[in-house]
Design a protein around this motif. Sequence first.
Motif, PDB file in Angstrom:
ATOM      1  N   ASP A 164     -67.053 -33.619 -24.301  1.00 30.81           N
ATOM      2  CA  ASP A 164     -66.616 -32.460 -24.728  1.00 30.81           C
ATOM      3  C   ASP A 164     -66.871 -32.393 -26.238  1.00 30.81           C
ATOM      4  O   ASP A 164     -66.947 -31.165 -26.639  1.00 30.81           O
ATOM      5  N   ARG A 165     -67.066 -33.411 -26.785  1.00 27.60           N
ATOM      6  CA  ARG A 165     -67.353 -33.501 -28.228  1.00 27.60           C
ATOM      7  C   ARG A 165     -68.212 -34.495 -28.921  1.00 27.60           C
ATOM      8  O   ARG A 165     -67.741 -35.917 -28.487  1.00 27.60           O
ATOM      9  N   VAL A 166     -69.058 -34.360 -29.966  1.00 31.44           N
ATOM     10  CA  VAL A 166     -69.701 -35.664 -30.380  1.00 31.44           C
ATOM     11  C   VAL A 166     -69.651 -35.458 -31.992  1.00 31.44           C
ATOM     12  O   VAL A 166     -69.933 -34.198 -32.447  1.00 31.44           O
ATOM     13  N   VAL A 167     -69.030 -36.529 -32.582  1.00 33.90           N
ATOM     14  CA  VAL A 167     -69.226 -36.458 -33.993  1.00 33.90           C
ATOM     15  C   VAL A 167     -69.773 -37.695 -34.702  1.00 33.90           C
ATOM     16  O   VAL A 167     -69.764 -38.804 -33.855  1.00 33.90           O
ATOM     17  N   VAL A 168     -70.350 -37.554 -35.826  1.00 36.60           N
ATOM     18  CA  VAL A 168     -70.691 -38.782 -36.660  1.00 36.60           C
ATOM     19  C   VAL A 168     -69.542 -39.043 -37.430  1.00 36.60           C
ATOM     20  O   VAL A 168     -68.823 -38.121 -38.079  1.00 36.60           O
ATOM     21  N   ALA A 169     -69.108 -40.286 -37.446  1.00 43.27           N
ATOM     22  CA  ALA A 169     -67.976 -41.077 -38.229  1.00 43.27           C
ATOM     23  C   ALA A 169     -68.344 -41.772 -39.550  1.00 43.27           C
ATOM     24  O   ALA A 169     -69.183 -42.925 -39.139  1.00 43.27           O
ATOM     25  N   THR A 170     -68.197 -41.368 -40.691  1.00 42.27           N
ATOM     26  CA  THR A 170     -68.937 -42.302 -41.849  1.00 42.27           C
ATOM     27  C   THR A 170     -67.884 -42.000 -42.951  1.00 42.27           C
ATOM     28  O   THR A 170     -67.164 -41.233 -42.915  1.00 42.27           O
ATOM     29  N   ASP A 171     -68.101 -42.873 -43.831  1.00 42.98           N
ATOM     30  CA  ASP A 171     -67.434 -42.829 -44.979  1.00 42.98           C
ATOM     31  C   ASP A 171     -68.364 -42.765 -46.318  1.00 42.98           C
ATOM     32  O   ASP A 171     -68.169 -42.565 -47.522  1.00 42.98           O
ATOM     33  N   ASP A 172     -69.674 -42.285 -45.995  1.00 46.55           N
ATOM     34  CA  ASP A 172     -70.672 -42.151 -47.055  1.00 46.55           C
ATOM     35  C   ASP A 172     -71.099 -40.602 -47.063  1.00 46.55           C
ATOM     36  O   ASP A 172     -71.685 -40.067 -45.960  1.00 46.55           O
ATOM     37  N   ASP A 173     -71.248 -40.061 -48.208  1.00 52.39           N
ATOM     38  CA  ASP A 173     -71.735 -38.824 -48.458  1.00 52.39           C
ATOM     39  C   ASP A 173     -73.046 -38.731 -48.279  1.00 52.39           C
ATOM     40  O   ASP A 173     -73.592 -37.608 -47.734  1.00 52.39           O
ATOM     41  N   ARG A 174     -73.985 -39.562 -48.522  1.00 50.31           N
ATOM     42  CA  ARG A 174     -75.444 -39.538 -47.967  1.00 50.31           C
ATOM     43  C   ARG A 174     -75.654 -39.455 -46.501  1.00 50.31           C
ATOM     44  O   ARG A 174     -76.635 -38.542 -46.216  1.00 50.31           O
ATOM     45  N   ILE A 175     -74.927 -40.043 -45.877  1.00 50.63           N
ATOM     46  CA  ILE A 175     -74.970 -39.883 -44.383  1.00 50.63           C
ATOM     47  C   ILE A 175     -74.369 -38.463 -44.033  1.00 50.63           C
ATOM     48  O   ILE A 175     -75.171 -38.004 -42.844  1.00 50.63           O
ATOM     49  N   ARG A 176     -73.261 -38.275 -44.376  1.00 51.26           N
ATOM     50  CA  ARG A 176     -72.785 -36.861 -44.108  1.00 51.26           C
ATOM     51  C   ARG A 176     -73.733 -35.863 -44.419  1.00 51.26           C
ATOM     52  O   ARG A 176     -73.758 -34.898 -43.558  1.00 51.26           O
ATOM     53  N   GLU A 177     -74.293 -35.881 -45.497  1.00 50.22           N
ATOM     54  CA  GLU A 177     -75.360 -34.635 -45.804  1.00 50.22           C
ATOM     55  C   GLU A 177     -76.519 -34.724 -44.875  1.00 50.22           C
ATOM     56  O   GLU A 177     -76.945 -33.907 -44.406  1.00 50.22           O
ATOM     57  N   ALA A 178     -77.079 -36.088 -44.565  1.00 47.06           N
ATOM     58  CA  ALA A 178     -78.112 -36.065 -43.474  1.00 47.06           C
ATOM     59  C   ALA A 178     -77.704 -35.567 -42.153  1.00 47.06           C
ATOM     60  O   ALA A 178     -78.355 -34.728 -41.505  1.00 47.06           O
ATOM     61  N   ALA A 179     -76.418 -36.084 -41.805  1.00 46.70           N
ATOM     62  CA  ALA A 179     -75.975 -35.569 -40.591  1.00 46.70           C
ATOM     63  C   ALA A 179     -75.846 -34.045 -40.298  1.00 46.70           C
ATOM     64  O   ALA A 179     -76.199 -33.517 -39.611  1.00 46.70           O
ATOM     65  N   GLU A 180     -75.050 -33.494 -41.486  1.00 45.19           N
ATOM     66  CA  GLU A 180     -74.970 -31.982 -41.363  1.00 45.19           C
ATOM     67  C   GLU A 180     -76.343 -31.139 -41.442  1.00 45.19           C
ATOM     68  O   GLU A 180     -76.448 -30.180 -40.923  1.00 45.19           O
TER      69      GLU A 180
END
Length: 266
Positions: A49-65
């Motif tokens: 139903d849903r897939v999310v990337v779970a991180t505490d790092d903005d570099r990974i967040r930016e890459a994933a988005e």
Amino acid sequence: MSVLIAIPARYASTRYPGKPLVPLTGANGTSMTLIERSWRAAISVSGVDRVVVATDDDRIREAAESFGAEVVMTSDTCRNGTERCAETHASLGGDHEIVVNLQGDAPLTPHWFVEDLISGLRNAPDAGVATPVLRCDGNALNGLLNDRKHDRVGGTTAVFGNDHSALYFSKEVIPFTSDIYAGADPTPVFHHVGVYAYRPDALAAYPSWPSGPLETLEGLEQLRFMENGRKVLCVEVEAKGRQFWELNNPQDVAKIEEMMTAMGLE
């Protein structure tokens, strides 16, 4: 039954800092980061139903988005991927019936591994956690033994009982065998595939338990469930001609790229 896949990813890996952002080149020369390849593996799984990337790092967040992934930011106090998945599930309302942890270093995970895992947990109401295991052929076993010979921590192996309840997981190669295996010979050793499916109650309880001696010694998060009396179900999966390896060390980049080329994966 609603299913969430969370892909825990952290930048500050002890063995390989920045690992989620390492580029991997496929068969046609296409280069994608490890985290994007892991996300693509996750979204190929049916019945989710849903897939999310779970991180505490903005570099990974930016890459994933940047490649279209949904991202859940977690605290930097999570001790491992299971704790990160527990925090992620709670932050999303905690109402999924199964939560899958597809770790961000497993880009070669075929969709049927995860589908079989989910099915296995659904059919085992006494298990709070399930994880896939893959019987090693001679090539895979020799790869594990070679890593240990050179003091590298490679794949994890699993042993389990007749009811497929896990007995132990180790970064050593278990069980011991003195036989020589080559090529596609089946062996008695099972490679643990680093994916987990949790029932919500088991996942929610996990962060409240202290790390036990076995988890601490092996560095394997699933041992905390076993040390606290929770059944971990091993679900045997089939390779169906696919090669499988996880990215644990810098040396694994070339190995995974060779596998992708051999299998024609872009």
